[in-house]
Design a protein around this motif. Structure first.
Motif, PDB file in Angstrom:
ATOM      1  N   LEU A 211      40.205  25.176  45.720  1.00 11.31           N
ATOM      2  CA  LEU A 211      41.455  24.824  44.605  1.00 11.31           C
ATOM      3  C   LEU A 211      42.322  26.116  44.521  1.00 11.31           C
ATOM      4  O   LEU A 211      42.191  27.299  45.044  1.00 11.31           O
ATOM      5  N   PRO A 212      43.499  26.102  44.128  1.00 10.36           N
ATOM      6  CA  PRO A 212      44.512  26.860  44.164  1.00 10.36           C
ATOM      7  C   PRO A 212      44.108  28.121  43.508  1.00 10.36           C
ATOM      8  O   PRO A 212      43.470  28.294  42.544  1.00 10.36           O
ATOM      9  N   ASP A 213      44.433  29.371  44.357  1.00  6.68           N
ATOM     10  CA  ASP A 213      44.233  30.679  43.545  1.00  6.68           C
ATOM     11  C   ASP A 213      44.549  30.845  42.336  1.00  6.68           C
ATOM     12  O   ASP A 213      43.666  31.627  41.496  1.00  6.68           O
ATOM     13  N   LEU A 214      45.940  30.526  42.029  1.00  7.49           N
ATOM     14  CA  LEU A 214      46.352  30.773  40.732  1.00  7.49           C
ATOM     15  C   LEU A 214      45.387  30.131  39.294  1.00  7.49           C
ATOM     16  O   LEU A 214      45.115  30.634  38.446  1.00  7.49           O
ATOM     17  N   LEU A 215      45.083  28.967  39.815  1.00  7.91           N
ATOM     18  CA  LEU A 215      44.265  28.162  38.943  1.00  7.91           C
ATOM     19  C   LEU A 215      42.848  28.922  38.853  1.00  7.91           C
ATOM     20  O   LEU A 215      42.384  28.882  37.819  1.00  7.91           O
ATOM     21  N   MET A 216      42.332  29.232  40.036  1.00  8.60           N
ATOM     22  CA  MET A 216      40.873  30.103  39.933  1.00  8.60           C
ATOM     23  C   MET A 216      41.092  31.390  39.227  1.00  8.60           C
ATOM     24  O   MET A 216      40.031  31.829  38.410  1.00  8.60           O
ATOM     25  N   ARG A 217      42.189  32.100  39.162  1.00  9.97           N
ATOM     26  CA  ARG A 217      42.414  33.364  38.590  1.00  9.97           C
ATOM     27  C   ARG A 217      42.270  33.242  37.087  1.00  9.97           C
ATOM     28  O   ARG A 217      41.908  33.593  36.309  1.00  9.97           O
ATOM     29  N   ILE A 218      43.345  32.230  36.688  1.00 10.26           N
ATOM     30  CA  ILE A 218      43.438  32.003  35.210  1.00 10.26           C
ATOM     31  C   ILE A 218      42.179  31.389  34.515  1.00 10.26           C
ATOM     32  O   ILE A 218      41.984  31.452  33.136  1.00 10.26           O
ATOM     33  N   THR A 219      41.464  30.622  35.419  1.00 11.35           N
ATOM     34  CA  THR A 219      40.287  30.185  34.778  1.00 11.35           C
ATOM     35  C   THR A 219      39.051  31.309  34.606  1.00 11.35           C
ATOM     36  O   THR A 219      38.042  30.957  33.965  1.00 11.35           O
ATOM     37  N   ASN A 220      39.323  32.376  35.142  1.00 14.82           N
ATOM     38  CA  ASN A 220      38.190  33.386  35.408  1.00 14.82           C
ATOM     39  C   ASN A 220      38.333  34.277  34.233  1.00 14.82           C
ATOM     40  O   ASN A 220      39.282  35.150  34.112  1.00 14.82           O
ATOM     41  N   ASP A 221      37.449  34.307  33.242  1.00 16.23           N
ATOM     42  CA  ASP A 221      37.480  35.058  32.135  1.00 16.23           C
ATOM     43  C   ASP A 221      37.437  36.537  32.585  1.00 16.23           C
ATOM     44  O   ASP A 221      37.533  37.317  31.525  1.00 16.23           O
ATOM     45  N   LYS A 222      36.866  36.951  33.895  1.00 12.71           N
ATOM     46  CA  LYS A 222      36.605  38.219  34.024  1.00 12.71           C
ATOM     47  C   LYS A 222      37.974  39.067  34.019  1.00 12.71           C
ATOM     48  O   LYS A 222      37.991  40.221  34.386  1.00 12.71           O
ATOM     49  N   HIS A 223      39.135  38.311  34.185  1.00  8.08           N
ATOM     50  CA  HIS A 223      40.419  39.025  34.100  1.00  8.08           C
ATOM     51  C   HIS A 223      41.026  38.780  32.786  1.00  8.08           C
ATOM     52  O   HIS A 223      42.038  38.565  32.701  1.00  8.08           O
ATOM     53  N   ALA A 224      40.234  39.215  31.947  1.00  3.50           N
ATOM     54  CA  ALA A 224      40.580  38.976  30.420  1.00  3.50           C
ATOM     55  C   ALA A 224      41.866  39.440  30.084  1.00  3.50           C
ATOM     56  O   ALA A 224      42.477  39.344  29.136  1.00  3.50           O
ATOM     57  N   ARG A 225      42.074  40.685  30.691  1.00  2.29           N
ATOM     58  CA  ARG A 225      43.183  41.565  30.090  1.00  2.29           C
ATOM     59  C   ARG A 225      44.673  40.815  30.583  1.00  2.29           C
ATOM     60  O   ARG A 225      45.804  41.053  30.103  1.00  2.29           O
ATOM     61  N   ASP A 226      44.615  39.933  31.639  1.00  5.59           N
ATOM     62  CA  ASP A 226      45.939  39.062  31.968  1.00  5.59           C
ATOM     63  C   ASP A 226      46.445  38.263  30.888  1.00  5.59           C
ATOM     64  O   ASP A 226      45.413  37.476  30.399  1.00  5.59           O
TER      65      ASP A 226
END
Length: 277
Positions: A211-226
């Protein structure tokens, strides 16, 4: 076509869970399957936007379409397909209907497990509400990736949906633990019953399906400050807390954080949330 699983015991590792779920059939809502067949009969009149609008109310059909498009574009110099519309534009309408025949339904898959079907329906409804909240937050912030944020919120809990489908007895165990102890966090209950956290399974499946990197990043709560991740995380949190009404003890904290994200007063933020809903 692969058969649905019916796991009754936890698997030994995250890799084993990924292997099982990656190769299992994914049923969709009966109304989605029915609408697709009606559209197939008048395929020449169907356009990508109308088809995407219908598919985007069903998280699991959306997942299947985006995953299929991601597989098609592997190794090609093409833009990522983070949304159902982009995936359909990449595929084309006729190839879409050729790739996706009559769809298996979750209602048929769980016909003998009414409790699990109700549990799955609740997660699906929550995802659809979360996607509306997230899109509202993104639009308010004038985020250029608003459509991707909508997709990410819709797909945020797809591993939980797959668990209800493929391991209903285990999903019910997790629900029972949380019903008995309202302070028990979802991740802790999942570790106790499954030996893994569903968030980790979800990210691993997204990688497996390219799946696209942007979709993976936005779905990942570990990047919560973004801020984009925060849009999705707060939308999912609010949808969870308000699933049975707006009087949940978690709502005031949600409202505080959402008001901060949108740079609004809490009164104005609450009015906006009711409009989104």
């Amino acid at each position: 076509m692969p058969a649905p699983l019916r796991l009754t015991r936890p698997l030994p590792s995250l890799d084993a869970w990924v292997e099982a779920f990656a190769n299992a059939e994914i049923p969709v809502l009966a109304e989605t399957a029915e609408a697709l067949e009606l559209m197939r009969a008048t395929e020449d009149d169907v356009d990508a936007h109308g088809l995407a609008e219908m598919i985007s109310t069903d998280p699991l059909m959306s997942l299947k379409v985006i995953a299929h498009a991601s597989e098609l574009k592997r190794g090609r110099l093409m833009a990522d397909t983070e949304t159902v519309t982009a995936a359909l534009v990449l595929m084309g309408i006729t190839p879409f209907f050729r790739a996706f025949g009559p769809q298996p339904t979750m209602e048929a898959a769980l016909a003998d497990h009414e409790d699990a079907l109700m549990g799955l329906s609740r997660v699906m409804q929550r995802a659809e509400r979360a996607s509306r909240f997230a899109l509202g937050f993104a639009a308010h912030r004038a985020d250029p990736d608003a459509a991707v944020i909508h997709s990410a919120a819709l797909l945020h809990d797809f591993a939980e949906m797959l668990l209800w489908l493929h391991a209903p007895a285990l999903a019910l165990q997790i629900a029972a633990l949380q019903d008995a102890d309202h302070s028990l966090r979802s991740a802790a209950a999942q570790r106790q019953v499954l030996g893994i956290e569903l968030a980790d399974l979800e990210q691993a499946l997204m990688q497996r399906w390219h799946l696209p990197d942007l979709l993976m990043r936005i779905t990942n709560d570990k990047h919560a400050r973004d801020p984009q991740v925060r849009c999705v995380h707060l939308a999912v949190r609010l949808a969870r807390h308000t699933a049975r009404g707006w009087d949940d003890a978690g709502v005031p904290d949600d409202l505080h954080d959402i008001a901060e994200l949108l740079n609004l007063s809490e009164t104005h933020a609450l009015k906006l949330l009711h409009e989104f809903d």
